[in-house]
Design an enzyme around this catalytic site. Structure first.
Site, PDB file in Angstrom:
ATOM      1  N   GLY A 181       0.807  -1.220   0.000  1.00  0.00           N
ATOM      2  CA  GLY A 181       0.000   0.000   0.000  1.00  0.00           C
ATOM      3  C   GLY A 181       0.835   1.262   0.000  1.00  0.00           C
ATOM      4  O   GLY A 181       1.997   1.253   0.338  1.00  0.00           O
ATOM      5  N   SER A 182       0.251   2.360  -0.374  1.00  0.00           N
ATOM      6  CA  SER A 182       0.855   3.684  -0.311  1.00  0.00           C
ATOM      7  C   SER A 182       0.287   4.566  -1.411  1.00  0.00           C
ATOM      8  O   SER A 182      -0.893   4.476  -1.731  1.00  0.00           O
ATOM      9  CB  SER A 182       2.370   3.647  -0.377  1.00  0.00           C
ATOM     10  OG  SER A 182       2.867   4.897   0.040  1.00  0.00           O
ATOM     11  N   ARG A 183       1.154   5.381  -2.046  1.00  0.00           N
ATOM     12  CA  ARG A 183       0.672   6.327  -3.045  1.00  0.00           C
ATOM     13  C   ARG A 183       1.761   6.598  -4.078  1.00  0.00           C
ATOM     14  O   ARG A 183       2.950   6.392  -3.835  1.00  0.00           O
ATOM     15  CB  ARG A 183       0.243   7.639  -2.387  1.00  0.00           C
ATOM     16  CG  ARG A 183       1.380   8.384  -1.724  1.00  0.00           C
ATOM     17  CD  ARG A 183       0.881   9.571  -0.928  1.00  0.00           C
ATOM     18  NE  ARG A 183       0.515  10.706  -1.768  1.00  0.00           N
ATOM     19  CZ  ARG A 183      -0.301  11.672  -1.383  1.00  0.00           C
ATOM     20  NH1 ARG A 183      -0.846  11.650  -0.180  1.00  0.00           N
ATOM     21  NH2 ARG A 183      -0.580  12.671  -2.190  1.00  0.00           N
TER      22      ARG A 183
END
Length: 212
Positions: A181-183
């Protein structure tokens, strides 16, 4: 298909789950069921997380595609880091359930790959784009430069990037991933027309982010 970027994690997880199953042989039956069940679910989720489906990049010219799967959580005006010229930032949030393999958004030459140490704020906190650990990348297609960053999050603390300065890359090519996960943040020059809206779901290598 599983991504090679996750091989070490998959091997470690498999060994851990096998160990849990061995331990389960020496504990009461009810505990056995729970431990083996947890091991199976944990292993299946790991395999699911590191999936790497094939993607078909649109056969069009003058396009920029998404470098990541996820949801567009912000589109905002900004300035280009070096020149100060107007630009548009597109931020894509990647949940743990998205495909996490990243793909090259535009064909061109890699002009910068820079690791920036930092914090591990929640990925949906917009302060994370400036304060979190990240890998900053710049691509020049001969007309302009596109910048994008793989940003770590509270859970995602392992960035994989195979790009090197002076690499010549093609749109849609795999180049790395952010584990768990993250961006990803993109900075597009003002000459690029943004083709997505906040809240849109995008797919790496397929969804057109901008046209020029």
């Amino acid at each position: 298909m599983l991504t090679s970027y996750g091989t070490s994690t998959i091997v470690k997880t498999t060994l851990l789950c096998l160990l849990m199953c061995v331990v389960a042989l020496f504990i009461p039956f009810i505990a056995q069921v729970w431990l083996i069940g947890f091991a199976v679910v944990f292993l299946l989720f790991t395999l699911y997380f590191f999936r790497d489906p094939e993607r078909k990049t649109p056969n069009e010219t003058a396009i920029i595609v998404s470098p990541a799967d996820g949801k567009v959580m912000q589109i905002a005006p900004c300035t280009l880091p070096d020149s100060g010229l107007p630009a548009t930032r597109v931020s894509i949030f990647m949940s743990p359930f998205n495909v996490h393999v990243n793909r090259v958004p535009i064909s061109g030459k890699v002009t910068m790959v820079r690791y920036v140490p930092g914090k591990f704020l929640m990925a949906f906190d917009h302060a994370s784009m400036e304060h979190n650990e990240r890998m900053e990348i710049a691509l020049d297609n001969g007309q302009f430069e596109v910048r994008f960053s793989q940003v770590s999050g509270f859970i995602a603390r392992r960035i994989v990037c195979t790009l090197q300065p002076n690499d010549v890359v093609t749109i849609g090519r795999r180049f790395g991933m952010i584990k768990f996960g993250s961006r990803v943040d993109m900075v597009l020059p003002a000459t690029v027309r943004c083709c997505v809206q906040q809240g849109d779901n995008v797919h790496a290598g397929e969804t057109i982010i901008g046209r020029y």
